[in-house]
Scaffold this active site. Structure first.
Site, PDB file in Angstrom:
ATOM      1  N   ASP A   1       0.735  -1.375   0.059  1.00 40.64           N
ATOM      2  CA  ASP A   1      -0.148   0.014  -0.098  1.00 40.64           C
ATOM      3  C   ASP A   1       1.044   1.131  -0.046  1.00 40.64           C
ATOM      4  O   ASP A   1       2.098   1.222   0.463  1.00 40.64           O
ATOM      5  CB  ASP A   1      -0.957   0.044   1.247  1.00 40.64           C
ATOM      6  CG  ASP A   1      -2.113   0.942   1.055  1.00 40.64           C
ATOM      7  OD1 ASP A   1      -2.460   1.424   0.097  1.00 40.64           O
ATOM      8  OD2 ASP A   1      -2.344   1.360   2.332  1.00 40.64           O
TER       9      ASP A   1
ATOM     10  N   ASN B   1     -10.455  -3.275  -6.209  1.00 39.90           N
ATOM     11  CA  ASN B   1      -9.620  -2.099  -7.129  1.00 39.90           C
ATOM     12  C   ASN B   1     -10.399  -1.836  -8.571  1.00 39.90           C
ATOM     13  O   ASN B   1     -10.037  -0.626  -9.159  1.00 39.90           O
ATOM     14  CB  ASN B   1      -8.246  -2.599  -7.337  1.00 39.90           C
ATOM     15  CG  ASN B   1      -7.425  -2.789  -6.231  1.00 39.90           C
ATOM     16  OD1 ASN B   1      -6.507  -3.331  -5.963  1.00 39.90           O
ATOM     17  ND2 ASN B   1      -7.691  -1.764  -5.292  1.00 39.90           N
TER      18      ASN B   1
ATOM     19  N   ARG C   1       1.596  -4.756   6.434  1.00 41.17           N
ATOM     20  CA  ARG C   1       1.040  -3.847   5.580  1.00 41.17           C
ATOM     21  C   ARG C   1       1.800  -2.598   5.620  1.00 41.17           C
ATOM     22  O   ARG C   1       2.231  -2.226   6.567  1.00 41.17           O
ATOM     23  CB  ARG C   1      -0.410  -3.407   5.931  1.00 41.17           C
ATOM     24  CG  ARG C   1      -1.129  -2.363   5.103  1.00 41.17           C
ATOM     25  CD  ARG C   1      -2.711  -2.402   5.328  1.00 41.17           C
ATOM     26  NE  ARG C   1      -3.091  -1.136   4.344  1.00 41.17           N
ATOM     27  CZ  ARG C   1      -4.307  -1.446   3.754  1.00 41.17           C
ATOM     28  NH1 ARG C   1      -5.145  -2.257   4.315  1.00 41.17           N
ATOM     29  NH2 ARG C   1      -4.809  -0.537   3.043  1.00 41.17           N
TER      30      ARG C   1
END
Length: 235
Positions: free
Chosen positions: A24, A72, A183
């Protein structure tokens, strides 16, 4: 109640066998520099390349990367088209290196729902890397809710609606149990990624934006993992 296969395998040692990363921060990386989001995605691909090249000394059996989620598709058409073109370029440019370095590619998610030419490229990549020993799983058109629903349906058909029965039909059934989920970018959420597999995984949320993520960051995460005590609900 006994452990699932994933739990019993994961108890066997402190060394991480399988790490997954939610990559990300590409857009924010570009925005901070006054650049188009497309440049951020390009730099994100370069970060993937650096990481895969730096994996061998870390001793991981499998790395799973969240490349394109089923959500997405909600992004702008131009951005989605750009991501698909990046995928095409990456497969063409890096597949020979994967084969040479013994990388075995896995694709998880509803990847056959992608454009026909991409599906054909992925099928060829899977075939060419089938004999590799270093496993790289890429999540494409992936959503954990959909994966669990598909696995539960198959488990019901086989008459084994149990945790082990569902786990046997997950997209990751052929991969080692997930040990660590990372993440990047400072966000603290799973975003519909490996929800079943992450039930007993360790988690690490880092502020580093994905284009700036280096093999050294992963090496540090593995060191941190080795110091954690995993109890699986026990003492």
């Amino acid at each position: 109640m006994g452990d699932t296969p994933a739990q019993s395998q994961a108890r066997s040692g402190a060394r991480a066998r399988h790490v997954a990363i939610i990559m990300d921060g590409n857009g924010r990386w570009a925005k901070k520099r006054g650049l188009p989001r497309a440049i951020g995605h390009q730099r994100g691909v370069e970060a993937v390349r650096r990481l895969v090249r730096g994996l061998e000394p870390m001793g991981l059996e499998c790395l799973t990367l969240y490349a394109f989620s089923s959500e997405n598709w909600k992004r702008s058409e131009d951005e989605v088209d750009g991501l698909m073109n990046l995928m095409r370029k990456f497969i063409k440019s890096d597949l020979p290196e994967f084969v040479e370095n013994g990388v075995k590619l896995h694709i998880i998610g509803d990847w056959r729902g992608l454009a026909p030419d991409i599906v054909a490229m992925l099928e060829d990549a899977l075939e060419q890397t089938a004999n590799g020993t270093r496993q790289l799983a890429v999540a494409l058109n992936y959503g954990a809710h959909n994966e669990i629903a598909r696995a539960a349906e198959r488990a019901a058909e086989s008459g084994a609606i149990t945790p082990a029965g569902i786990e046997a039909h997950l997209d990751t059934a052929d991969l080692p149990p997930l040990d660590l989920l990372i993440r990047t970018s400072g966000e603290i959420r799973l975003s519909n990624f490996l929800l079943w597999q992450a039930a007993y995984a360790e988690m690490l949320f880092v502020d580093t934006l994905w284009p700036d993520f280096e093999p050294a960051h992963l090496a540090q995460a593995l060191d941190d993992f080795a110091r954690r005590e995993r109890r699986y609900g026990g003492r």
